[in-house]
Design a protein around this motif. Structure first.
Motif, PDB file in Angstrom:
ATOM      1  N   ASN A 175      -0.282   0.610  -8.282  1.00  0.00           N
ATOM      2  CA  ASN A 175      -1.731   0.646  -8.484  1.00  0.00           C
ATOM      3  C   ASN A 175      -2.172  -0.427  -9.485  1.00  0.00           C
ATOM      4  OD1 ASN A 175      -1.980   2.753  -6.672  1.00  0.00           O
ATOM      5  ND2 ASN A 175      -1.998   4.342  -8.234  1.00  0.00           N
ATOM      6  N   SER A 176      -1.761  -1.659  -9.189  1.00  0.00           N
ATOM      7  CA  SER A 176      -1.991  -2.792 -10.098  1.00  0.00           C
ATOM      8  C   SER A 176      -3.093  -3.727  -9.611  1.00  0.00           C
ATOM      9  CB  SER A 176      -0.688  -3.586 -10.266  1.00  0.00           C
ATOM     10  OG  SER A 176       0.370  -2.765 -10.679  1.00  0.00           O
ATOM     11  N   GLY A 177      -4.015  -3.204  -8.822  1.00  0.00           N
ATOM     12  CA  GLY A 177      -5.038  -4.033  -8.216  1.00  0.00           C
ATOM     13  C   GLY A 177      -5.891  -4.822  -9.192  1.00  0.00           C
ATOM     14  N   LYS A 178      -6.047  -4.327 -10.409  1.00  0.00           N
ATOM     15  CA  LYS A 178      -6.919  -4.997 -11.381  1.00  0.00           C
ATOM     16  C   LYS A 178      -6.275  -6.244 -11.998  1.00  0.00           C
ATOM     17  CE  LYS A 178      -9.512  -0.851 -12.715  1.00  0.00           C
ATOM     18  NZ  LYS A 178      -9.886   0.051 -13.851  1.00  0.00           N
ATOM     19  N   THR A 179      -4.954  -6.296 -12.009  1.00  0.00           N
ATOM     20  CA  THR A 179      -4.288  -7.388 -12.722  1.00  0.00           C
ATOM     21  C   THR A 179      -3.318  -8.198 -11.869  1.00  0.00           C
ATOM     22  OG1 THR A 179      -2.525  -5.881 -13.449  1.00  0.00           O
ATOM     23  CG2 THR A 179      -4.423  -6.154 -14.927  1.00  0.00           C
ATOM     24  N   LYS A 206      -2.561 -10.820   0.937  1.00  0.00           N
ATOM     25  CA  LYS A 206      -3.373 -12.031   0.786  1.00  0.00           C
ATOM     26  C   LYS A 206      -2.501 -13.234   0.455  1.00  0.00           C
ATOM     27  CE  LYS A 206      -7.110 -13.913  -2.101  1.00  0.00           C
ATOM     28  NZ  LYS A 206      -8.094 -13.596  -3.176  1.00  0.00           N
ATOM     29  N   TYR A 207      -1.432 -12.996  -0.314  1.00  0.00           N
ATOM     30  CA  TYR A 207      -0.543 -14.079  -0.744  1.00  0.00           C
ATOM     31  C   TYR A 207       0.790 -14.048   0.010  1.00  0.00           C
ATOM     32  CZ  TYR A 207      -3.865 -14.843  -4.506  1.00  0.00           C
ATOM     33  OH  TYR A 207      -5.017 -15.122  -5.224  1.00  0.00           O
ATOM     34  N   HIS A 208       0.758 -13.507   1.206  1.00  0.00           N
ATOM     35  CA  HIS A 208       1.971 -13.317   1.995  1.00  0.00           C
ATOM     36  C   HIS A 208       2.794 -14.593   2.139  1.00  0.00           C
ATOM     37  CE1 HIS A 208       4.618 -11.862   5.190  1.00  0.00           C
ATOM     38  NE2 HIS A 208       4.326 -12.953   5.870  1.00  0.00           N
ATOM     39  N   ASP A 209       2.137 -15.706   2.342  1.00  0.00           N
ATOM     40  CA  ASP A 209       2.848 -16.971   2.569  1.00  0.00           C
ATOM     41  C   ASP A 209       3.610 -17.454   1.339  1.00  0.00           C
ATOM     42  OD1 ASP A 209       1.880 -16.989   5.133  1.00  0.00           O
ATOM     43  OD2 ASP A 209       0.256 -18.395   4.739  1.00  0.00           O
ATOM     44  N   HIS A 210       3.271 -16.924   0.169  1.00  0.00           N
ATOM     45  CA  HIS A 210       3.909 -17.355  -1.076  1.00  0.00           C
ATOM     46  C   HIS A 210       4.959 -16.360  -1.568  1.00  0.00           C
ATOM     47  CE1 HIS A 210       0.976 -20.615  -1.608  1.00  0.00           C
ATOM     48  NE2 HIS A 210       0.063 -19.747  -1.209  1.00  0.00           N
ATOM     49  N   ILE A 211       5.053 -15.227  -0.893  1.00  0.00           N
ATOM     50  CA  ILE A 211       5.947 -14.153  -1.336  1.00  0.00           C
ATOM     51  C   ILE A 211       7.147 -14.071  -0.410  1.00  0.00           C
ATOM     52  CG2 ILE A 211       6.142 -11.664  -1.719  1.00  0.00           C
ATOM     53  CD1 ILE A 211       3.100 -11.734  -2.377  1.00  0.00           C
ATOM     54  N   SER A 212       8.337 -14.172  -0.976  1.00  0.00           N
ATOM     55  CA  SER A 212       9.562 -14.195  -0.180  1.00  0.00           C
ATOM     56  C   SER A 212       9.951 -12.813   0.342  1.00  0.00           C
ATOM     57  CB  SER A 212      10.715 -14.748  -1.027  1.00  0.00           C
ATOM     58  OG  SER A 212      10.374 -15.985  -1.604  1.00  0.00           O
ATOM     59  N   PHE A 213       9.657 -11.782  -0.448  1.00  0.00           N
ATOM     60  CA  PHE A 213      10.046 -10.428  -0.077  1.00  0.00           C
ATOM     61  C   PHE A 213       9.117  -9.440  -0.765  1.00  0.00           C
ATOM     62  CE2 PHE A 213      12.223  -6.456  -1.003  1.00  0.00           C
ATOM     63  CZ  PHE A 213      12.752  -6.109   0.237  1.00  0.00           C
ATOM     64  N   SER A 214       8.709  -8.406  -0.025  1.00  0.00           N
ATOM     65  CA  SER A 214       7.917  -7.328  -0.644  1.00  0.00           C
ATOM     66  C   SER A 214       8.266  -6.015   0.020  1.00  0.00           C
ATOM     67  CB  SER A 214       6.412  -7.598  -0.508  1.00  0.00           C
ATOM     68  OG  SER A 214       6.016  -7.557   0.855  1.00  0.00           O
ATOM     69  N   ILE A 215       8.136  -4.955  -0.749  1.00  0.00           N
ATOM     70  CA  ILE A 215       8.396  -3.616  -0.244  1.00  0.00           C
ATOM     71  C   ILE A 215       7.481  -2.652  -0.988  1.00  0.00           C
ATOM     72  CG2 ILE A 215      10.255  -3.145  -1.907  1.00  0.00           C
ATOM     73  CD1 ILE A 215      11.704  -1.617   0.323  1.00  0.00           C
ATOM     74  N   SER A 216       7.030  -1.620  -0.299  1.00  0.00           N
ATOM     75  CA  SER A 216       6.181  -0.607  -0.927  1.00  0.00           C
ATOM     76  C   SER A 216       6.694   0.768  -0.526  1.00  0.00           C
ATOM     77  CB  SER A 216       4.713  -0.770  -0.485  1.00  0.00           C
ATOM     78  OG  SER A 216       3.895   0.203  -1.113  1.00  0.00           O
ATOM     79  N   GLU A 217       7.237   1.473  -1.506  1.00  0.00           N
ATOM     80  CA  GLU A 217       7.779   2.810  -1.281  1.00  0.00           C
ATOM     81  C   GLU A 217       7.916   3.516  -2.620  1.00  0.00           C
ATOM     82  OE1 GLU A 217      11.565   2.042   0.528  1.00  0.00           O
ATOM     83  OE2 GLU A 217      12.557   1.610  -1.397  1.00  0.00           O
ATOM     84  N   PRO A 218       7.920   4.832  -2.638  1.00  0.00           N
ATOM     85  CA  PRO A 218       8.083   5.556  -3.905  1.00  0.00           C
ATOM     86  C   PRO A 218       9.399   5.196  -4.583  1.00  0.00           C
ATOM     87  CG  PRO A 218       7.315   7.030  -2.181  1.00  0.00           C
ATOM     88  CD  PRO A 218       7.692   5.741  -1.494  1.00  0.00           C
ATOM     89  N   ASP A 219       9.365   5.168  -5.920  1.00  0.00           N
ATOM     90  CA  ASP A 219      10.585   4.901  -6.671  1.00  0.00           C
ATOM     91  C   ASP A 219      10.744   5.942  -7.771  1.00  0.00           C
ATOM     92  OD1 ASP A 219       8.976   4.042  -8.900  1.00  0.00           O
ATOM     93  OD2 ASP A 219       8.773   2.093  -7.933  1.00  0.00           O
ATOM     94  N   ASN A 223      -5.774  -1.083  -4.004  1.00  0.00           N
ATOM     95  CA  ASN A 223      -5.775  -2.302  -3.201  1.00  0.00           C
ATOM     96  C   ASN A 223      -4.608  -3.245  -3.514  1.00  0.00           C
ATOM     97  OD1 ASN A 223      -6.775  -2.930  -5.762  1.00  0.00           O
ATOM     98  ND2 ASN A 223      -7.988  -4.649  -5.000  1.00  0.00           N
ATOM     99  N   THR A 224      -3.596  -2.740  -4.198  1.00  0.00           N
ATOM    100  CA  THR A 224      -2.455  -3.583  -4.585  1.00  0.00           C
ATOM    101  C   THR A 224      -1.841  -4.301  -3.390  1.00  0.00           C
ATOM    102  OG1 THR A 224      -1.874  -2.295  -6.557  1.00  0.00           O
ATOM    103  CG2 THR A 224      -0.106  -3.555  -5.522  1.00  0.00           C
ATOM    104  N   MET A 225      -1.530  -3.564  -2.334  1.00  0.00           N
ATOM    105  CA  MET A 225      -0.843  -4.172  -1.192  1.00  0.00           C
ATOM    106  C   MET A 225      -1.758  -5.105  -0.404  1.00  0.00           C
ATOM    107  SD  MET A 225       2.183  -3.392  -1.644  1.00  0.00           S
ATOM    108  CE  MET A 225       2.810  -4.240  -0.193  1.00  0.00           C
ATOM    109  N   ASP A 226      -3.070  -4.902  -0.500  1.00  0.00           N
ATOM    110  CA  ASP A 226      -4.005  -5.852   0.116  1.00  0.00           C
ATOM    111  C   ASP A 226      -3.883  -7.213  -0.568  1.00  0.00           C
ATOM    112  OD1 ASP A 226      -5.018  -3.973   1.905  1.00  0.00           O
ATOM    113  OD2 ASP A 226      -6.547  -3.287   0.480  1.00  0.00           O
ATOM    114  N   ILE A 227      -3.710  -7.184  -1.891  1.00  0.00           N
ATOM    115  CA  ILE A 227      -3.539  -8.431  -2.644  1.00  0.00           C
ATOM    116  C   ILE A 227      -2.208  -9.079  -2.272  1.00  0.00           C
ATOM    117  CG2 ILE A 227      -3.272  -9.415  -4.957  1.00  0.00           C
ATOM    118  CD1 ILE A 227      -5.123  -7.175  -5.964  1.00  0.00           C
ATOM    119  N   VAL A 228      -1.160  -8.272  -2.143  1.00  0.00           N
ATOM    120  CA  VAL A 228       0.140  -8.802  -1.739  1.00  0.00           C
ATOM    121  C   VAL A 228       0.040  -9.486  -0.382  1.00  0.00           C
ATOM    122  CG1 VAL A 228       2.515  -8.198  -1.127  1.00  0.00           C
ATOM    123  CG2 VAL A 228       1.422  -7.114  -3.101  1.00  0.00           C
TER     124      VAL A 228
END
Length: 266
Positions: free
Chosen positions: A13-17, A52-65, A45-50
């Motif tokens: 939940n880091s959408g602000k920063t 948005k920058y998909h082309d610059h990100i090599s790997f991403s995952i979203s799941e509970p930890d 909106n964290t993953m929406d931001i991720v």
């Protein structure tokens, strides 16, 4: 040959920063950058931001930890770079940081440590902190962790293991103790690497860190006497901070230590 550097950003939940953090990483223009984002199952909106920058990100995952340490470990597991840095979703890399680390690269070095700028979110008071390079448990109170300015090789993580998931506040201190005790080599990088904005997970843990601190010191070779002494020192220090912040404002302790307020350059 310049090393591949993996940067891990953990989020929840880091959408602000987060966008500020991402921009600080991808603007490095470092050709051997691998960027990983490990999200804990955000509902904003964290993953929406991720995306948005998909082309610059090599790997991403979203799941509970299972907390910050678990998220760090996921990033380290998926990272393929020779050197790994961790920039949290409310912190930023400074221009030229990755070049500075790459220029210092030496296959014989396990850990690279540069300066971290600490900035108070409320008052905007900021100062640069030079990192420690030696980590005997007995010097706990003298150690500057500077987590955001620390880069560790993938090989060193393989040697000492990742972050302990039962440690929630001082996991970076514990890691530095283990790296040091295992004989890892450290190198000082005379460069302002990152900005840490105070007010994160470690800022509201007055009571919770007491038990962790005792356990970390004992598990890394410290005596019972050292663990108790350090905890008492930290408790007194935390109480004094509250008193001085109330009477003189949050910046008083920095000026008392001779810290100079750096200009805002970002």
């Amino acid at each position: 040959m310049r090393p591949q550097i993996s940067i891990i950003t953990i989020t929840f939940n880091s959408g602000k920063t987060l966008e500020r953090t991402i921009q600080s990483v991808i603007s490095q223009n470092y050709e051997q950058l691998e960027y990983l984002i490990i999200d804990g199952g955000s509902t904003d909106n964290t993953m929406d931001i991720v995306k948005k920058y998909h082309d610059h990100i090599s790997f991403s995952i979203s799941e509970p930890d299972h907390g910050i340490s678990d998220a760090f470990n996921k990033g380290i597991h998926y990272a393929t770079g020779e050197i790994i840095g961790i920039i949290n979703s409310d912190d930023t890399l400074l221009p030229g940081a990755l070049d500075a680390i790459a220029n210092a690269y030496d296959p014989k070095i396990d850990v690279y440590r540069g300066h971290t700028i600490y900035e108070n979110i409320k008052t905007k008071f900021r100062f640069s902190s030079k990192p420690s390079l030696e980590f005997p448990v007995s010097d706990y109170m003298k150690i500057r962790v500077c987590h955001q300015g620390t880069f560790v090789t993938k090989a060193a993580y393989a040697r000492v293991g990742g972050y302990k998931t039962y440690i929630r506040y001082i996991m970076d201190m514990d890691l530095l103790f283990r790296l040091y005790n295992s004989g890892c080599t450290f190198k000082y990088v005379p460069y302002d690497i990152a900005v840490f904005y105070s007010g994160g997970a470690t800022s509201d843990s007055f009571n919770k860190k007491v038990g962790e601190r005792y356990r970390v010191i004992r598990e890394n070779g410290g005596s019972v006497f050292t663990a108790i002494k350090v905890n008492l020192h930290c408790i007194i220090k935390d109480i004094a901070k509250i008193v001085f912040d109330t009477l003189f404002g949050e910046n008083f302790k920095y000026r008392l230590r001779g810290r100079k307020n750096l200009p805002l350059t970002e």
